[in-house]
Design a protein around this motif. Structure first.
Motif, PDB file in Angstrom:
ATOM      1  N   LEU A   1       0.829  -1.208   0.000  1.00 45.13           N
ATOM      2  CA  LEU A   1       0.000   0.000   0.000  1.00 45.13           C
ATOM      3  C   LEU A   1       0.859   1.251   0.000  1.00 45.13           C
ATOM      4  CD1 LEU A   1      -2.787   1.434   0.292  1.00 45.13           C
ATOM      5  CD2 LEU A   1      -2.457   1.264   2.766  1.00 45.13           C
ATOM      6  N   ASP A   2       0.541   2.148  -0.921  1.00 43.25           N
ATOM      7  CA  ASP A   2       1.163   3.469  -0.966  1.00 43.25           C
ATOM      8  C   ASP A   2       0.045   4.483  -0.741  1.00 43.25           C
ATOM      9  OD1 ASP A   2       2.487   5.813  -1.458  1.00 43.25           O
ATOM     10  OD2 ASP A   2       3.153   5.288  -3.477  1.00 43.25           O
ATOM     11  N   SER A   3       0.029   5.085   0.450  1.00 38.74           N
ATOM     12  CA  SER A   3      -0.997   6.057   0.797  1.00 38.74           C
ATOM     13  C   SER A   3      -0.375   7.449   0.829  1.00 38.74           C
ATOM     14  CB  SER A   3      -1.617   5.732   2.160  1.00 38.74           C
ATOM     15  OG  SER A   3      -2.613   6.668   2.494  1.00 38.74           O
ATOM     16  N   GLN A   4      -0.950   8.364   0.061  1.00 39.34           N
ATOM     17  CA  GLN A   4      -0.387   9.708  -0.064  1.00 39.34           C
ATOM     18  C   GLN A   4      -1.454  10.756   0.243  1.00 39.34           C
ATOM     19  OE1 GLN A   4       1.711  10.301  -3.780  1.00 39.34           O
ATOM     20  NE2 GLN A   4       2.189   8.117  -3.965  1.00 39.34           N
ATOM     21  N   MET A   5      -1.032  11.829   0.874  1.00 38.83           N
ATOM     22  CA  MET A   5      -1.924  12.938   1.194  1.00 38.83           C
ATOM     23  C   MET A   5      -1.642  14.093   0.222  1.00 38.83           C
ATOM     24  SD  MET A   5      -4.422  13.728   3.199  1.00 38.83           S
ATOM     25  CE  MET A   5      -4.227  12.637   4.616  1.00 38.83           C
ATOM     26  N   LEU A   6      -2.702  14.606  -0.400  1.00 42.80           N
ATOM     27  CA  LEU A   6      -2.579  15.695  -1.350  1.00 42.80           C
ATOM     28  C   LEU A   6      -3.132  16.984  -0.764  1.00 42.80           C
ATOM     29  CD1 LEU A   6      -3.890  13.911  -4.593  1.00 42.80           C
ATOM     30  CD2 LEU A   6      -1.635  13.797  -3.550  1.00 42.80           C
ATOM     31  N   ALA A   7      -2.664  18.094  -1.268  1.00 43.85           N
ATOM     32  CA  ALA A   7      -3.204  19.396  -0.867  1.00 43.85           C
ATOM     33  C   ALA A   7      -4.487  19.650  -1.643  1.00 43.85           C
ATOM     34  CB  ALA A   7      -2.184  20.497  -1.133  1.00 43.85           C
ATOM     35  N   ALA A   8      -5.522  18.907  -1.275  1.00 45.29           N
ATOM     36  CA  ALA A   8      -6.795  18.968  -2.002  1.00 45.29           C
ATOM     37  C   ALA A   8      -7.921  18.628  -1.046  1.00 45.29           C
ATOM     38  CB  ALA A   8      -6.782  17.983  -3.175  1.00 45.29           C
ATOM     39  N   GLY A   9      -9.140  18.810  -1.519  1.00 43.09           N
ATOM     40  CA  GLY A   9     -10.312  18.401  -0.768  1.00 43.09           C
ATOM     41  C   GLY A   9     -10.803  17.055  -1.280  1.00 43.09           C
ATOM     42  N   HIS A  10     -12.134  16.885  -1.277  1.00 41.02           N
ATOM     43  CA  HIS A  10     -12.683  15.628  -1.769  1.00 41.02           C
ATOM     44  C   HIS A  10     -12.671  15.580  -3.298  1.00 41.02           C
ATOM     45  CE1 HIS A  10     -14.817  11.897  -1.024  1.00 41.02           C
ATOM     46  NE2 HIS A  10     -15.676  12.199  -1.976  1.00 41.02           N
ATOM     47  N   GLU A  11     -12.573  16.763  -3.908  1.00 43.08           N
ATOM     48  CA  GLU A  11     -12.567  16.830  -5.367  1.00 43.08           C
ATOM     49  C   GLU A  11     -11.237  16.313  -5.914  1.00 43.08           C
ATOM     50  OE1 GLU A  11     -10.196  20.246  -4.088  1.00 43.08           O
ATOM     51  OE2 GLU A  11     -12.082  19.361  -3.377  1.00 43.08           O
ATOM     52  N   LEU A  12     -11.252  15.913  -7.177  1.00 41.50           N
ATOM     53  CA  LEU A  12     -10.027  15.480  -7.836  1.00 41.50           C
ATOM     54  C   LEU A  12      -9.219  16.706  -8.265  1.00 41.50           C
ATOM     55  CD1 LEU A  12     -11.336  12.534 -10.039  1.00 41.50           C
ATOM     56  CD2 LEU A  12     -10.093  12.411  -7.875  1.00 41.50           C
ATOM     57  N   SER A  13      -7.909  16.527  -8.334  1.00 35.77           N
ATOM     58  CA  SER A  13      -7.022  17.629  -8.699  1.00 35.77           C
ATOM     59  C   SER A  13      -6.006  17.143  -9.720  1.00 35.77           C
ATOM     60  CB  SER A  13      -6.290  18.148  -7.460  1.00 35.77           C
ATOM     61  OG  SER A  13      -5.379  17.168  -6.987  1.00 35.77           O
ATOM     62  N   ALA A  14      -5.257  18.081 -10.289  1.00 32.79           N
ATOM     63  CA  ALA A  14      -4.215  17.721 -11.243  1.00 32.79           C
ATOM     64  C   ALA A  14      -3.151  16.838 -10.587  1.00 32.79           C
ATOM     65  CB  ALA A  14      -3.575  18.985 -11.803  1.00 32.79           C
ATOM     66  N   GLU A  15      -2.967  17.016  -9.273  1.00 32.58           N
ATOM     67  CA  GLU A  15      -1.968  16.215  -8.558  1.00 32.58           C
ATOM     68  C   GLU A  15      -2.351  14.737  -8.529  1.00 32.58           C
ATOM     69  OE1 GLU A  15       1.755  16.057  -6.576  1.00 32.58           O
ATOM     70  OE2 GLU A  15       0.747  17.592  -7.780  1.00 32.58           O
ATOM     71  N   ASP A  16      -3.661  14.442  -8.537  1.00 28.67           N
ATOM     72  CA  ASP A  16      -4.097  13.043  -8.597  1.00 28.67           C
ATOM     73  C   ASP A  16      -3.557  12.371  -9.852  1.00 28.67           C
ATOM     74  OD1 ASP A  16      -6.214  12.361  -6.366  1.00 28.67           O
ATOM     75  OD2 ASP A  16      -6.669  14.400  -7.017  1.00 28.67           O
ATOM     76  N   LEU A  17      -3.678  13.080 -10.965  1.00 32.37           N
ATOM     77  CA  LEU A  17      -3.201  12.532 -12.229  1.00 32.37           C
ATOM     78  C   LEU A  17      -1.693  12.325 -12.194  1.00 32.37           C
ATOM     79  CD1 LEU A  17      -3.666  11.771 -15.217  1.00 32.37           C
ATOM     80  CD2 LEU A  17      -3.434  14.192 -15.768  1.00 32.37           C
ATOM     81  N   THR A  18      -0.954  13.310 -11.698  1.00 36.05           N
ATOM     82  CA  THR A  18       0.499  13.223 -11.667  1.00 36.05           C
ATOM     83  C   THR A  18       0.969  12.050 -10.811  1.00 36.05           C
ATOM     84  OG1 THR A  18       0.698  15.614 -11.978  1.00 36.05           O
ATOM     85  CG2 THR A  18       2.617  14.457 -11.069  1.00 36.05           C
ATOM     86  N   ARG A  19       0.423  11.957  -9.598  1.00 38.57           N
ATOM     87  CA  ARG A  19       0.900  10.913  -8.674  1.00 38.57           C
ATOM     88  C   ARG A  19       0.416   9.525  -9.090  1.00 38.57           C
ATOM     89  NH1 ARG A  19       1.549  13.156  -2.563  1.00 38.57           N
ATOM     90  NH2 ARG A  19       1.914  15.362  -3.063  1.00 38.57           N
ATOM     91  N   ALA A  20      -0.815   9.428  -9.554  1.00 34.43           N
ATOM     92  CA  ALA A  20      -1.309   8.125  -9.996  1.00 34.43           C
ATOM     93  C   ALA A  20      -0.551   7.650 -11.229  1.00 34.43           C
ATOM     94  CB  ALA A  20      -2.809   8.204 -10.292  1.00 34.43           C
ATOM     95  N   GLY A  21      -0.234   8.592 -12.136  1.00 35.02           N
ATOM     96  CA  GLY A  21       0.523   8.219 -13.318  1.00 35.02           C
ATOM     97  C   GLY A  21       1.907   7.715 -12.971  1.00 35.02           C
ATOM     98  N   ALA A  22       2.575   8.396 -12.036  1.00 28.85           N
ATOM     99  CA  ALA A  22       3.917   7.977 -11.618  1.00 28.85           C
ATOM    100  C   ALA A  22       3.876   6.607 -10.954  1.00 28.85           C
ATOM    101  CB  ALA A  22       4.518   9.012 -10.679  1.00 28.85           C
ATOM    102  N   TRP A  23       2.883   6.393 -10.102  1.00 30.35           N
ATOM    103  CA  TRP A  23       2.750   5.101  -9.412  1.00 30.35           C
ATOM    104  C   TRP A  23       2.458   3.977 -10.392  1.00 30.35           C
ATOM    105  CZ3 TRP A  23      -1.329   1.633  -8.929  1.00 30.35           C
ATOM    106  CH2 TRP A  23      -1.194   0.659  -7.924  1.00 30.35           C
ATOM    107  N   LEU A  24       1.580   4.242 -11.332  1.00 33.95           N
ATOM    108  CA  LEU A  24       1.200   3.199 -12.295  1.00 33.95           C
ATOM    109  C   LEU A  24       2.382   2.835 -13.180  1.00 33.95           C
ATOM    110  CD1 LEU A  24      -1.376   1.605 -13.065  1.00 33.95           C
ATOM    111  CD2 LEU A  24      -1.804   3.326 -14.817  1.00 33.95           C
ATOM    112  N   ALA A  25       3.197   3.822 -13.536  1.00 38.76           N
ATOM    113  CA  ALA A  25       4.331   3.579 -14.414  1.00 38.76           C
ATOM    114  C   ALA A  25       5.521   2.955 -13.684  1.00 38.76           C
ATOM    115  CB  ALA A  25       4.781   4.873 -15.081  1.00 38.76           C
ATOM    116  N   ALA A  26       5.567   3.109 -12.360  1.00 38.55           N
ATOM    117  CA  ALA A  26       6.737   2.676 -11.603  1.00 38.55           C
ATOM    118  C   ALA A  26       6.914   1.167 -11.628  1.00 38.55           C
ATOM    119  CB  ALA A  26       6.639   3.173 -10.157  1.00 38.55           C
ATOM    120  N   GLU A  27       5.816   0.456 -11.425  1.00 38.70           N
ATOM    121  CA  GLU A  27       5.894  -0.999 -11.391  1.00 38.70           C
ATOM    122  C   GLU A  27       4.709  -1.568 -12.154  1.00 38.70           C
ATOM    123  OE1 GLU A  27       6.808  -3.058  -7.719  1.00 38.70           O
ATOM    124  OE2 GLU A  27       7.276  -1.153  -6.788  1.00 38.70           O
TER     125      GLU A  27
END
Length: 512
Positions: free
Chosen positions: A483-509
């Motif tokens: 499990l990789d749990s990350q806290m973003l500077a966001a509320g319940h809404e989705l943000s551009a950071e979701d895309l960046t971090r999810a993309g990096a995680w998905l590409a990593a392994e």
């Protein structure tokens, strides 16, 4: 220039079946595919003769898997297409061979008529009448142009009088139907007094459009309709038009013949490109992912299976064999997360799924009593059903479970969290965007129950529900998940950071 019908527009709930009927069975040409000009997330298909000539065009807005409407008064109820008179027998044989519901032949106003039902149940009449096509189709017995539409009205006299504005005059009557004629076609006005009122939805005809000589004619009509609910003049790229409801509530359009469908495609290439309305150009790529895909007759296709969740695929041009299954948030639908997922993995096949629970008409994955109290029996039932769906979809569509990621947002992420605890084998890799622990009596997972599972949780620091996320994190870690749990500077809404971090995680392994 002739008066008469410009086009007729209906609403379909199955784009592939619609294309197969109007192109594959009737032999019309798909002359344009575009996002809707009122709502670009609605696919709009135009069928007609070889050039989509005014007077030959039938169009459909696609509400994929949308709620059915009801045919009743205040609606366009039927369309009629002219076919060569000698072809009626062959059309009857074609309909029976193709198992298209058909009645007739019969006689209506002295004309030979077959009554068909399209896949949505819309009545399509084939009328044996010599009405040459402006741009003939290759099939010698293909429909040549629109012969008529039938209007259901509780105010037949007022409907008739209103249609006079568009060049129609009373011609004949037959029972409860009055026929009015222009110089190119006819309208049948049926007295539907006592019928139920029509309800918008799939399987109904939305409106009929009449031909305007030019833009000035549309503007003059707008002035003549002062005091009604007539709209302003709209630029639909292929024509300019206005809308108005006649006294019985039937929606009518008044549209110019020009510039026509060759304004952005050559005559040879009509219907090949998906266009997005100019005012939505900034999100063109997202819309091309959201809008449902289909195949023309003869093109390679993947048959859709009738599984127990409504679902939709988006297949990229160069699929890499991976699949992302998408679970929307409260109020979303099966296409909501496709743009995000396409950015994460441009070559992944996307499988969007629609939750089966509803709350005041909006889609959800399970029932709730309030914002933080959930129906535990419903969660468990839907988790079991979705786990079975993943198995069935993998088998039905040849998906590789080892190259599958399940991605959910909010309510969808919550269900995925429950599935991981209740049915660990259902998903090996998951991305939970704002996921929470919704199980009150969560199972005590064995330390290796989730061994080999990769899970990313992205939570918002300002999310009012974030306090319920740690319980889910702890449960997944106890089960052995990576499990990789990350806290973003966001509320319940989705943000551009979701895309960046999810993309990096998905590409990593990448999943093995």
């Amino acid at each position: 220039m002739s008066t008469g019908i410009h086009h007729v527009t209906g609403i379909t709930r199955r784009v592939q079946a619609n294309v197969d009927f109007y192109v594959g069975f009737l032999g019309l040409r798909l002359v344009k595919r575009t996002g809707g000009y009122e709502d670009a997330e609605q696919l709009h298909l135009f069928y007609g003769d070889a050039l989509g000539s005014p007077g030959s065009v039938v169009t459909f807005l696609v509400w994929e898997d949308g709620a059915p409407g009801r045919v009743g008064h205040g609606q366009v109820a039927e369309i009629a297409l002219a076919v060569p008179p000698e072809s009626i027998g062959e059309w009857l044989t074609r309909a029976m061979t193709a198992r298209v519901p058909v009645q007739g032949p019969s006689r209506e106003f002295g004309e030979t008529v077959l009554r068909l039902k399209d896949p949505d149940g819309v009545t399509v009449k084939l009328v044996g009448l010599d009405m040459p096509a402006a741009a003939p189709l290759p099939d010698p017995i293909a429909p040549t142009r629109l012969r008529s539409v039938t209007l259901f009205t509780e105010k037949p006299d007022e409907t008739r009088d209103f249609l006079a504005r568009f060049g129609y005059a009373e011609q004949a009557s037959e029972g409860a139907i009055r026929r009015v004629a222009s110089d190119t076609d006819v309208i049948d006005i049926r007295d539907a007094t006592g019928f139920f009122g029509g309800i918008p939805g799939t399987g109904v005809l939305d409106h009929v459009a009449f031909r305007a000589t030019d833009v000035d004619a549309v503007r003059q009509m707008r002035l003549a309709l002062k005091g009604t609910d007539a709209t302003s003049v709209h630029d639909r790229k292929y024509f300019l038009s206005l809308y108005v409801r006649e006294p019985a509530g039937i929606l009518l359009e008044y549209a110019t013949d020009t510039p026509g469908f060759t304004v952005d495609e050559s005559a040879a290439d009509l219907g090949q490109t998906l266009f997005v309305p100019p005012h939505d150009a900034a999100r063109a790529e997202d819309l091309r992912v959201i809008l449902p895909q289909f195949a023309l007759p003869g093109e390679e296709r993947t048959p859709m299976r009738d599984l127990h969740f409504i679902h939709r695929f988006h297949r990229p041009e160069a699929p890499d064999g991976s699949t992302i299954i998408l679970l929307h948030g409260t109020g979303g639908n099966e296409s909501d997360l496709m743009p995000l997922a396409h950015r994460l993995a441009p070559n992944a096949t996307l499988l969007g799924v629609r939750g089966r629970s509803t709350e005041e008409g909006i889609n959800r994955w399970f029932r709730r009593y309030d914002a933080t109290t959930y129906d535990q029996a419903d969660i468990r039932a839907e988790a079991e059903a979705f786990a079975a769906f993943v198995t069935d979809a993998s088998r039905a569509y040849g998906l590789d479970p080892a190259r599958m990621t399940v991605l959910g947002y909010s309510n969808g992420a919550n269900l995925i969290g429950a599935i991981l605890q209740l049915y660990p084998d259902a998903a090996q890799q998951a991305i939970l965007l704002r996921g929470l622990q919704v199980l009150e009596d969560a199972p005590q997972l064995a330390p290796d129950a989730l061994a080999g599972h990769r899970v990313l949780m992205l939570n918002g620091a300002r999310d009012p529900f974030a306090g319920m996320a740690p319980a889910l994190e702890q449960a997944l870690r106890r089960g052995g998940a990576d499990l990789d749990s990350q806290m973003l500077a966001a509320g319940h809404e989705l943000s551009a950071e979701d895309l960046t971090r999810a993309g990096a995680w998905l590409a990593a392994e990448p999943v093995a």
